[in-house]
Design an enzyme around this catalytic site. Sequence first.
Site, PDB file in Angstrom:
ATOM      1  N   LYS A  60       0.831  -1.211   0.000  1.00 37.34           N
ATOM      2  CA  LYS A  60       0.000   0.000   0.000  1.00 37.34           C
ATOM      3  C   LYS A  60       0.867   1.262   0.000  1.00 37.34           C
ATOM      4  O   LYS A  60       0.568   2.234  -0.683  1.00 37.34           O
ATOM      5  CB  LYS A  60      -0.936  -0.006   1.216  1.00 37.34           C
ATOM      6  CG  LYS A  60      -2.073  -1.007   1.068  1.00 37.34           C
ATOM      7  CD  LYS A  60      -2.780  -1.320   2.369  1.00 37.34           C
ATOM      8  CE  LYS A  60      -3.818  -2.419   2.148  1.00 37.34           C
ATOM      9  NZ  LYS A  60      -4.400  -2.930   3.389  1.00 37.34           N
ATOM     10  N   GLN A 104      -5.197  -1.804   9.682  1.00 39.29           N
ATOM     11  CA  GLN A 104      -4.964  -3.105   9.059  1.00 39.29           C
ATOM     12  C   GLN A 104      -5.546  -4.226   9.922  1.00 39.29           C
ATOM     13  O   GLN A 104      -5.234  -4.331  11.100  1.00 39.29           O
ATOM     14  CB  GLN A 104      -3.444  -3.307   8.866  1.00 39.29           C
ATOM     15  CG  GLN A 104      -3.075  -4.576   8.126  1.00 39.29           C
ATOM     16  CD  GLN A 104      -3.532  -4.583   6.679  1.00 39.29           C
ATOM     17  OE1 GLN A 104      -3.383  -3.623   5.956  1.00 39.29           O
ATOM     18  NE2 GLN A 104      -4.112  -5.689   6.254  1.00 39.29           N
ATOM     19  N   ASP A 127     -11.644   2.261   4.052  1.00 42.38           N
ATOM     20  CA  ASP A 127     -11.873   0.821   3.928  1.00 42.38           C
ATOM     21  C   ASP A 127     -13.367   0.508   3.762  1.00 42.38           C
ATOM     22  O   ASP A 127     -13.733  -0.599   3.390  1.00 42.38           O
ATOM     23  CB  ASP A 127     -11.329   0.089   5.173  1.00 42.38           C
ATOM     24  CG  ASP A 127     -10.165  -0.829   4.830  1.00 42.38           C
ATOM     25  OD1 ASP A 127      -9.923  -1.069   3.634  1.00 42.38           O
ATOM     26  OD2 ASP A 127      -9.487  -1.310   5.756  1.00 42.38           O
TER      27      ASP A 127
END
Length: 299
Positions: A60, A104, A127
């Site tokens: 990322k 994460q 997200d």
Amino acid sequence: MASQSDHKAAIIDGKAIAQTIRNEIAEEVRHLSQKYGKVPGLAVVIVGNRKDSQSYVSMKRKACAEVGIISLDIDLPEDVYQVDLIAKVHELNANPDVHGILVQLPLPKHINEEKVLSEISIEKDVDGFHPLNIGKLAMKGREPLFLPCTPKGCLELLSRSGISIKGKKAVVVGRSNIVGLPVSLLLLKADATVTVVHSHSHDPESIIREADIIIAAAGQAMMIKGSWIKPGAAVIDVGTNAIDDSSRKSGYRLVGDVDFQEACKVAGWVTPVPGGVGPMTVAMLLKNTLDGAKRVIAQ
């Protein structure tokens, strides 16, 4: 008429499509920078040192650099207190240079994932897992601020391959919060007739065989055989499973939830693993971060 054995499905090249999208994003980031003197910022919070999480995060980070998005990395120890993790999220919520916050997953067992995710500002939830964003996704006539990255990537692969969804029978295999559930909601929003197959479904094979579009996200290596696929169907394989392979230096290789070789003989379109959905997930994260930034910078 070509016999069944001569048939070759079109391979959907997720890597190439993701690269096209990244080029489009880089162009828009340049425009923001020139016109407003600001660029998008993405904060990535990682707790502990799981190998897979570390590799996702470095991927990322590299992707952000490529398109000109600033990435802010927050590494917290495995034994961090939940209250300290939430305080860090609040600090990022208040930081005007951060337009997207990604925590994460999975988080260590002692941390309540739901609580942490619901503390992320809905305007920075790149997200797409904030309960308000998922709730809006589930309701007719409501639009979430962000769509979850992998489901959004799956639909983007379909649309950029010229596959229409409206009125089609779509079967989603798996019902996880990260992929199965939100992708089924997205397909419903796109006017598909949606069935979700899961571990308690009877005779999944016969249900899957009806599908014009299959989204495989069960986490079961090569579970879906060629005989389960309707001729001409579009197959999007979200699975990433490591299976033993002594011929590889690593000792394993990655396969999807679909038997790729068999699927190629029957399906109309199929995504490979790796190089299908994976690159799209990261591209959609960049797109969400850009969209979040545009709402703030280009008001």
